[in-house]
Design a protein around this motif. Structure first.
Motif, PDB file in Angstrom:
ATOM      1  N   VAL A   1       0.837  -1.201   0.000  1.00  0.00           N
ATOM      2  CA  VAL A   1       0.000   0.000   0.000  1.00  0.00           C
ATOM      3  C   VAL A   1       0.873   1.253   0.000  1.00  0.00           C
ATOM      4  O   VAL A   1       0.611   2.212  -0.736  1.00  0.00           O
ATOM      5  CB  VAL A   1      -0.948  -0.007   1.213  1.00  0.00           C
ATOM      6  N   VAL A   2       1.913   1.250   0.823  1.00  0.00           N
ATOM      7  CA  VAL A   2       2.802   2.411   0.887  1.00  0.00           C
ATOM      8  C   VAL A   2       3.617   2.548  -0.396  1.00  0.00           C
ATOM      9  O   VAL A   2       3.891   3.657  -0.856  1.00  0.00           O
ATOM     10  CB  VAL A   2       3.736   2.296   2.114  1.00  0.00           C
ATOM     11  N   SER A   3       3.998   1.424  -0.991  1.00  0.00           N
ATOM     12  CA  SER A   3       4.865   1.459  -2.172  1.00  0.00           C
ATOM     13  C   SER A   3       4.144   1.918  -3.425  1.00  0.00           C
ATOM     14  O   SER A   3       4.674   2.726  -4.200  1.00  0.00           O
ATOM     15  CB  SER A   3       5.476   0.071  -2.414  1.00  0.00           C
ATOM     16  N   VAL A   4       2.939   1.410  -3.651  1.00  0.00           N
ATOM     17  CA  VAL A   4       2.272   1.661  -4.927  1.00  0.00           C
ATOM     18  C   VAL A   4       1.441   2.931  -4.948  1.00  0.00           C
ATOM     19  O   VAL A   4       1.019   3.380  -6.005  1.00  0.00           O
ATOM     20  CB  VAL A   4       1.375   0.464  -5.315  1.00  0.00           C
ATOM     21  N   ASN A   5       1.194   3.532  -3.784  1.00  0.00           N
ATOM     22  CA  ASN A   5       0.382   4.743  -3.721  1.00  0.00           C
ATOM     23  C   ASN A   5       1.240   5.920  -3.287  1.00  0.00           C
ATOM     24  O   ASN A   5       1.686   5.985  -2.132  1.00  0.00           O
ATOM     25  CB  ASN A   5      -0.781   4.561  -2.738  1.00  0.00           C
ATOM     26  N   GLU A   6       1.475   6.828  -4.202  1.00  0.00           N
ATOM     27  CA  GLU A   6       2.290   8.004  -3.892  1.00  0.00           C
ATOM     28  C   GLU A   6       1.678   8.834  -2.775  1.00  0.00           C
ATOM     29  O   GLU A   6       2.376   9.450  -1.972  1.00  0.00           O
ATOM     30  CB  GLU A   6       2.454   8.849  -5.157  1.00  0.00           C
ATOM     31  N   HIS A   7       0.367   8.811  -2.712  1.00  0.00           N
ATOM     32  CA  HIS A   7      -0.356   9.554  -1.683  1.00  0.00           C
ATOM     33  C   HIS A   7      -0.015   9.054  -0.281  1.00  0.00           C
ATOM     34  O   HIS A   7      -0.135   9.800   0.692  1.00  0.00           O
ATOM     35  CB  HIS A   7      -1.858   9.411  -1.949  1.00  0.00           C
ATOM     36  N   MET A   8       0.432   7.814  -0.160  1.00  0.00           N
ATOM     37  CA  MET A   8       0.701   7.209   1.149  1.00  0.00           C
ATOM     38  C   MET A   8       2.170   7.270   1.548  1.00  0.00           C
ATOM     39  O   MET A   8       2.542   6.778   2.614  1.00  0.00           O
ATOM     40  CB  MET A   8       0.241   5.746   1.131  1.00  0.00           C
ATOM     41  N   ARG A   9       3.015   7.855   0.720  1.00  0.00           N
ATOM     42  CA  ARG A   9       4.452   7.845   1.013  1.00  0.00           C
ATOM     43  C   ARG A   9       4.843   9.023   1.904  1.00  0.00           C
ATOM     44  O   ARG A   9       5.594   9.904   1.518  1.00  0.00           O
ATOM     45  CB  ARG A   9       5.252   7.872  -0.280  1.00  0.00           C
ATOM     46  N   SER A  10       4.295   9.021   3.097  1.00  0.00           N
ATOM     47  CA  SER A  10       4.677  10.011   4.097  1.00  0.00           C
ATOM     48  C   SER A  10       5.740   9.418   5.007  1.00  0.00           C
ATOM     49  O   SER A  10       6.017   8.218   4.976  1.00  0.00           O
ATOM     50  CB  SER A  10       3.449  10.414   4.917  1.00  0.00           C
ATOM     51  N   VAL A  11       6.351  10.256   5.831  1.00  0.00           N
ATOM     52  CA  VAL A  11       7.359   9.769   6.773  1.00  0.00           C
ATOM     53  C   VAL A  11       6.764   8.738   7.725  1.00  0.00           C
ATOM     54  O   VAL A  11       7.340   7.680   7.970  1.00  0.00           O
ATOM     55  CB  VAL A  11       7.969  10.961   7.552  1.00  0.00           C
ATOM     56  N   THR A  12       5.585   9.045   8.253  1.00  0.00           N
ATOM     57  CA  THR A  12       4.937   8.122   9.180  1.00  0.00           C
ATOM     58  C   THR A  12       4.700   6.766   8.530  1.00  0.00           C
ATOM     59  O   THR A  12       4.996   5.716   9.111  1.00  0.00           O
ATOM     60  CB  THR A  12       3.592   8.704   9.661  1.00  0.00           C
ATOM     61  N   ASN A  13       4.178   6.767   7.317  1.00  0.00           N
ATOM     62  CA  ASN A  13       3.884   5.506   6.639  1.00  0.00           C
ATOM     63  C   ASN A  13       5.143   4.777   6.193  1.00  0.00           C
ATOM     64  O   ASN A  13       5.162   3.540   6.121  1.00  0.00           O
ATOM     65  CB  ASN A  13       2.971   5.766   5.442  1.00  0.00           C
TER      66      ASN A  13
END
Length: 378
Positions: free
Chosen positions: A57-69
């Protein structure tokens, strides 16, 4: 031939030391053993699938690539390493073969993977707690991890510290033979079996045991507790009430991220506690004298179960507490189609996706328009 003394000739069992072992395993496994193995198989599959989904989920979604995630994904990778490289050997040796037959190298590898994964988890949670405290502080927010470059630096430090923390247990772990006790009910009451554990006779055992307890449990939890105390004090302060009352969504984002972090730390604390107790108890009581005790066997089963449950609970927490992760899991598992070039994750009205670095206002009272590359989208 009939007049020859049979004692002159060794029996087949004397020539092949594994004969008794083979005899033992000719019988069908008990319902208890089958149930335990099936339970751990479910834990293994569920844990690997859940953590793989988190990283995906973190890898394929740019929207999810935050520091926390990204920190969350780092924890998930550590859990996968533990589940793949430690759990199968540990469970098979204890509940299938009832004997460690994988050699010294795999024994030390298993010990390394356990401590490495646990250290990755607790150090990452500690850094996330400190960072959350920095973000909510006007004076310290410049030290918070707000860019991917800063994240990479901190992640590398965590990796190096995790390898260092796992090294002592790896060095002092080996295969040891326990005698005068057996798991079976046959006449071979004095049969011996091998176990993979820390060297009971080593003068460094106390140091290794105490260092594991301090590094994996006591010291990080003290730091996290101090961070949470400061966060709580800030959120209750008059300054925070005035500052945050103007934007309810940012307040909600702060609280949701904090609740997620508290849940992760709380469950880690509870699930690792039996292992910590076992580490301390094992220094004073030698397990070989208790292996035949049914209550000790139950105790060891609970220790193993709670330890590996640490690798399983986190994806469940993300699914329950984060709408973004929940949507990402559904999207990957259901293979849903994207609409208008956007995934369903990006269309979720999830307040926790807001960038809580924007809680501070300009000197004129207006909201800050500073945007950072990495937010707190969970």
């Amino acid at each position: 031939m009939a007049g020859l003394d049979p004692d002159i000739y060794p029996s087949i069992d004397d020539m092949w030391r594994t004969a008794i072992k083979a005899e033992k395993h000719d019988d069908l496994p008990s319902a208890k053993s089958v149930s335990i193995v099936l339970l751990y198989l479910v834990v293994l599959l569920f844990g690997i699938a859940g953590n793989a989904l988190v990283t995906a989920v973190v890898s394929v979604n740019e929207h999810m690539r935050s520091v926390t995630n990204m920190f969350i994904a780092q924890i998930a990778l550590g859990d996968i390493i533990m589940l793949l490289l430690a759990m199968p050997f540990d469970i098979i040796s204890k509940y299938v073969y009832e004997d460690w037959s994988f050699g010294t190298v795999l024994c030390r590898s298993m010990s390394f993977c356990k401590d490495y994964s646990l250290t990755i988890t607790i150090l990452t949670l500690t850094v996330m707690s400190i960072d959350r405290c920095f973000i909510l502080s006007r004076e310290l927010r410049t030290y918070s991890i707000r860019t991917m470059k800063m994240f990479v630096t901190v992640a590398i430090i965590i990796q190096l510290l995790s390898v260092s923390a796992a090294t002592p247990a790896t060095i002092f772990s080996s295969v040891w033979r326990e005698s005068n006790h057996t798991h079976s009910n046959d006449s071979a009451a004095n049969a011996s079996f091998r176990v993979c554990k820390l060297n009971d006779g080593s003068s460094n055992l106390l140091r290794v045991s105490l260092s594991r307890v301090l590094l994996l449990y006591v010291l990080p939890l003290v730091i996290i507790s101090v961070s949470f105390t400061k966060i709580n004090a800030f959120l209750r302060s008059t300054e925070a009430q005035v500052l945050l009352s103007a934007n309810i969504k940012i307040v909600s984002a702060c609280k949701r991220a904090l609740h997620l972090l508290i849940t992760l730390v709380g469950l880690y604390t509870a699930l690792l506690l039996p292992t910590v107790i076992d580490t301390i108890v094992s220094f004073f009581i030698r397990g070989g004298s208790l292996y035949d005790n049914k209550w000790y066997s139950l105790y060891e089963f609970l220790v193993d179960t709670t330890l590996y449950a640490i690798c399983v609970y986190k994806p469940v927490v993300y699914f329950i507490m984060s709408a973004n992760f929940r949507g990402g899991f559904r999207e990957l598992t259901c293979c849903s189609l994207h609409n208008s070039g956007k995934s369903r994750i990006e269309c979720n009205d999830d307040e926790s996706t807001l960038d809580t670095n924007e809680i501070w206002f300009n000197s004129d009272g207006s909201e800050s328009i500073v945007q950072y590359d990495v937010g707190d989208r969970v």
